[in-house]
Every structure is written in structure tokens, then in C-alpha cells.
Design a protein around this motif. Sequence first.
Motif, PDB file in Angstrom:
ATOM      1  N   ASP A 187       0.821  -1.211   0.000  1.00  0.00           N
ATOM      2  CA  ASP A 187       0.000   0.000   0.000  1.00  0.00           C
ATOM      3  C   ASP A 187       0.859   1.267   0.000  1.00  0.00           C
ATOM      4  OD1 ASP A 187      -2.261  -1.533   0.015  1.00  0.00           O
ATOM      5  OD2 ASP A 187      -2.633  -1.348   2.168  1.00  0.00           O
ATOM      6  N   GLN A 188       1.939   1.228   0.762  1.00  0.00           N
ATOM      7  CA  GLN A 188       2.830   2.388   0.806  1.00  0.00           C
ATOM      8  C   GLN A 188       3.421   2.676  -0.569  1.00  0.00           C
ATOM      9  OE1 GLN A 188       5.936   2.129   3.750  1.00  0.00           O
ATOM     10  NE2 GLN A 188       7.066   3.858   2.927  1.00  0.00           N
ATOM     11  N   LEU A 189       3.807   1.619  -1.258  1.00  0.00           N
ATOM     12  CA  LEU A 189       4.443   1.802  -2.563  1.00  0.00           C
ATOM     13  C   LEU A 189       3.429   2.171  -3.643  1.00  0.00           C
ATOM     14  CD1 LEU A 189       7.045  -1.095  -2.431  1.00  0.00           C
ATOM     15  CD2 LEU A 189       7.514   1.354  -2.354  1.00  0.00           C
ATOM     16  N   THR A 190       2.249   1.546  -3.632  1.00  0.00           N
ATOM     17  CA  THR A 190       1.246   1.913  -4.634  1.00  0.00           C
ATOM     18  C   THR A 190       0.800   3.358  -4.447  1.00  0.00           C
ATOM     19  OG1 THR A 190      -0.511   0.987  -3.231  1.00  0.00           O
ATOM     20  CG2 THR A 190       0.388  -0.431  -4.959  1.00  0.00           C
ATOM     21  N   GLY A 191       0.646   3.774  -3.195  1.00  0.00           N
ATOM     22  CA  GLY A 191       0.326   5.173  -2.943  1.00  0.00           C
ATOM     23  C   GLY A 191       1.417   6.092  -3.437  1.00  0.00           C
ATOM     24  N   GLY A 192       2.654   5.645  -3.291  1.00  0.00           N
ATOM     25  CA  GLY A 192       3.780   6.437  -3.786  1.00  0.00           C
ATOM     26  C   GLY A 192       3.764   6.582  -5.291  1.00  0.00           C
ATOM     27  N   VAL A 193       3.392   5.517  -5.991  1.00  0.00           N
ATOM     28  CA  VAL A 193       3.315   5.571  -7.451  1.00  0.00           C
ATOM     29  C   VAL A 193       2.279   6.603  -7.884  1.00  0.00           C
ATOM     30  CG1 VAL A 193       2.593   4.296  -9.510  1.00  0.00           C
ATOM     31  CG2 VAL A 193       4.151   3.239  -7.875  1.00  0.00           C
ATOM     32  N   GLU A 194       1.107   6.554  -7.273  1.00  0.00           N
ATOM     33  CA  GLU A 194       0.069   7.525  -7.623  1.00  0.00           C
ATOM     34  C   GLU A 194       0.527   8.945  -7.340  1.00  0.00           C
ATOM     35  OE1 GLU A 194      -4.098   6.805  -6.809  1.00  0.00           O
ATOM     36  OE2 GLU A 194      -3.580   4.833  -5.999  1.00  0.00           O
ATOM     37  N   SER A 195       1.166   9.156  -6.203  1.00  0.00           N
ATOM     38  CA  SER A 195       1.631  10.498  -5.847  1.00  0.00           C
ATOM     39  C   SER A 195       2.678  10.997  -6.831  1.00  0.00           C
ATOM     40  CB  SER A 195       2.201  10.491  -4.426  1.00  0.00           C
ATOM     41  OG  SER A 195       1.211  10.183  -3.477  1.00  0.00           O
ATOM     42  N   CYS A 255       3.031  10.115  -9.956  1.00  0.00           N
ATOM     43  CA  CYS A 255       2.393  10.411 -11.237  1.00  0.00           C
ATOM     44  C   CYS A 255       1.675  11.763 -11.189  1.00  0.00           C
ATOM     45  CB  CYS A 255       1.405   9.309 -11.601  1.00  0.00           C
ATOM     46  SG  CYS A 255       2.151   7.731 -12.080  1.00  0.00           S
ATOM     47  N   ARG A 256       0.918  11.986 -10.133  1.00  0.00           N
ATOM     48  CA  ARG A 256       0.182  13.238 -10.027  1.00  0.00           C
ATOM     49  C   ARG A 256       1.134  14.430  -9.906  1.00  0.00           C
ATOM     50  NH1 ARG A 256      -5.111  11.852  -9.461  1.00  0.00           N
ATOM     51  NH2 ARG A 256      -5.568   9.843  -8.472  1.00  0.00           N
ATOM     52  N   ALA A 257       2.215  14.231  -9.141  1.00  0.00           N
ATOM     53  CA  ALA A 257       3.180  15.319  -8.979  1.00  0.00           C
ATOM     54  C   ALA A 257       3.835  15.685 -10.303  1.00  0.00           C
ATOM     55  CB  ALA A 257       4.246  14.919  -7.958  1.00  0.00           C
ATOM     56  N   ALA A 258       3.975  14.697 -11.193  1.00  0.00           N
ATOM     57  CA  ALA A 258       4.580  14.955 -12.506  1.00  0.00           C
ATOM     58  C   ALA A 258       3.587  15.562 -13.485  1.00  0.00           C
ATOM     59  CB  ALA A 258       5.149  13.659 -13.085  1.00  0.00           C
ATOM     60  N   GLY A 259       2.304  15.596 -13.098  1.00  0.00           N
ATOM     61  CA  GLY A 259       1.291  16.170 -13.976  1.00  0.00           C
ATOM     62  C   GLY A 259       0.573  15.163 -14.841  1.00  0.00           C
ATOM     63  N   VAL A 260       0.705  13.879 -14.525  1.00  0.00           N
ATOM     64  CA  VAL A 260       0.038  12.831 -15.294  1.00  0.00           C
ATOM     65  C   VAL A 260      -1.435  12.761 -14.881  1.00  0.00           C
ATOM     66  CG1 VAL A 260      -0.051  10.346 -15.778  1.00  0.00           C
ATOM     67  CG2 VAL A 260       2.157  11.495 -15.485  1.00  0.00           C
TER      68      VAL A 260
END
Length: 484
Positions: free
Chosen positions: A111-119, A121-126
Amino acid sequence: MEEGTGSTGPSKASANTADGVPASTEVLVIGAGPGGYVAAIRAAQLGLEVTLVEKDAYGGTCLNDGCIPSKALIHGADVAHEATTAEHLGISAEISIDVDRLTDWKDSVVDQLTGGVESLCRAAGVTLVDGHAAFVDDHRARISTDDGEATLSFEYAIVATGSRPIEIPGFEPDGEYLLDSSDALELSTRPDELVVIGAGYIGMELSTAFAKLGTDVTAVEMFDDVLPMYDDDISRVVREQAVEYGVEFRFGERAADWEPADDGVLVTTEDEDGATAQLAADAALVVAGREPATDTANLEALGIELDEDGFVPTDAQGRTVRDHVFAIGDIAGEPMLAHKASYEGEIAAAAIAGQPAALDHEVMPAAVFTDPEVATAGLTRDEAADAGYDPVVGRMPLQANGRALTVEATDGFVRVVADAATERVLGAQIVAPNASELIGEIALALEVSADLSTLAGTVHTHPTLSEAIMEAAADARDEAIHTR
């Protein structure tokens, strides 16, 4: 925009009925595994407008059902095993294993890592879309979400739909009697007896882990040894260690049939002569390998056909026969490795952005997280000879490595392969604790075309396992100090 494959670009007028789906995007990425999410982030970093569509979970199979959770389970199994097998060191312990809590901890890591992936992506503007994407034509895809369907127009697409377990006919996993690797990682209780069908890398990783947790494991393998993709001396070390942990092997047999029996399963195996045997267990774990998931995105709408091995043909930048559509990761060919997918994702993103970039699969390390671990990069002796080199080989057994002795892990070796004429390093095979970490030095040596004298002449910290790399390189030059 035209309906057929003659369309030239994304339309700005697509009507959407699903919330969160844009009408158009410069780059559509299908699949948010280690290839897709890396491609999306890199493309966004390069100034492109990116939409990433994922139908299951961000991070893909590797993060949610494979690499990460299996390594978490392996860590827990290692802790349990070490705690109960150290009497000769003067350390005694009695433990209890709560598999449900171990699974909860494993899930927290995921969960920690999947949340990190989403964050990230969003931080990069995806733009992230939870849904299923399938191509309609050259520049349009249909996106299905819980809210409905929408049409998304795109200029470029990167397909990263990954792979799935191969199903043996008659042994389709049901989550109760027949398990796949994902099921095995979600168990709330430890099975007393487990039949594992397949002794490849997934089968051996999980067989060893469950044996360390106290399960009686029987592994069934059609070939005559474990890890059939590796040299005999590598397979032997892993097999012998697994036997010490209590794994029983049945080589030269295939799983022929099964039936429920006494709150478990009864698996029938058959050898090449037709002789059968029956194995009783709480469940059977079916790990016959993986196949590319090439049938989920409707590639046929783009005129993309698969090669004879079932993969999507691509060029050195990941392009398919359609210049604006790229394929990366497991669907683009062997090896099916998460880090290969990530690397290909970065290359594809760079190519779309107009930057010079090309794939180089010769320097692609691979690892198996058995005990001991196995890691390789570059060429073996035979592969080097087949490629036209005159190979010279250096070998360092772990029995002569001080650090290996202090961690009681002497059943392994480092082997370095080089070109005799130039002494350029061509590859290496490592069987050792933390081989997956050690192989990075070899990958770098291959990347920079280092020679044996560079490896042998680099001072390595003592006492460490990495000294075995230095010694193996020296051995290839007949200059080894600690081996002969």
C-alpha cells in the motif's frame, strides 16, 4: 478526425460519458505497472501531456502481486527460519508464526508503494484514469470506467499491459484448492502441506519461503532440475539448499490431474513412461510461468500482429509497426523483468519527445530471490563462444570468502566471463546471498566496457561478499590470491 487508420491526430471533440476521462491527450499510456507508470512520469517530465489508464492497481503485477509482496513474504520466512536454526551459534528460540499478521504487514508495504506511485504520477502532472482502455483506431481508444464509457483521442500511445500466469489446462486456479502466485501471497493461514507445480524462479522462491515457514513442500517439475533456464552448477546449489530446508522434488513428472480430497487436494503426476503417483496436500500452487497480456487493448484495431512467440514486435525504441504506438515491458518480449519494463518506458518516452534513445538489452541484469540468490548479467561462457569470442572465465567459490563464512552462506560462487584477447568483461553469474545487489557492479562494468584489470584492481571493502567479484576477475587473469 476520420474513423479509419488513416486518421492523423487526436480529435478535440470526443464526447465522454465517464467522469475524469479527458477528451484528448498527447500520450496515452495503457497499464500502470513498472513500465507504464515510469513511461508516463518520464513523458510528463519531458513536457508532454500524458494520460495513464490502469484497470486494476497502480504498480502493476510486480508491485501488487509479484516482486514486492513475494520479497516481503521471503523476508518474513527468513526471519522465522533464522530464529529457529541458530542453536549451534548458542542462540535458541521458540517462535509462533501468525501468517495473517505477516500478510497484513506485507500488504502495508504494498500500500505504501502503490500510494507512492500515484503520488509521483500526479506530482509529474500525469492524468490518472481508473479504467480499461482498448483501441478503436489509430488515434482513438475507448475507456471503460465504473462511471461509463468515454472515447479518448491521442497522438501517441504506449502499451504496457504486462503479463499473467500461464494456466495449465485442468489446473485453472480457484483460490481454494488450486492457487496461483497471487493467491499464495494472500493466505491467512500457513498450509501444512503444499504441492508446487513448477520449479522455475517463481516456484522456487515460494517453495523455499513456505518451507522456511514450516510447510511440507513437494515441488513437481517436468525438467530434470530446478531453474531449468540456468546452468547446472547454478541449479544444483539452489536445489541442494532447498532440500536442506525440507523441499521434496519430483523431477521428470508433470501434473496430470487433481481432485478434492479430505479438505485438500490429491494431485496425480505422470512421468514420461506413463507411470503415475498421487500427492496429497492442503492445496496446490500452480506456477508454470507467465505469458504476455497482449489481448486486452485491442491491438488488432491498429493492425498490430504478434510474433511467433506471442510478443509485440518493436524496434530499438519500442515502436510497433505503427510509428506512433509503442509497446514496452512483458508484451514486448523476453526477459519479462520489471526493471526492463521501466527502462523501456523511459526509452519510449524519450523517443516520443524527440530525444535520441535506444534500447540495449545486452546489459540487462536478472535475479532470482531463492536462497541463495541467483543473479546474472551479460553472457555466459557458452553464449560468449557462440557470439564469436574466445572466452576466459574466472571463478571464486564462497567457501574462500570471509564474509560468506561469517553469515554461514558458503554454497555459492561468482563467475566472471571475459574476452581473452581484450579482457573486456562480457558477463557474470553469481550464486550468493544478496546476489541481486552484487550484480549491479557487473552491470556497470558491462555498461562502461570495463576489463578484468579494472574489476580486479578496484579495492573492495573487506570483509564483504563483493570481494568475490574482484577475486573472480583476478582468477580469470591467473592472479587470484584466495583461490586456485
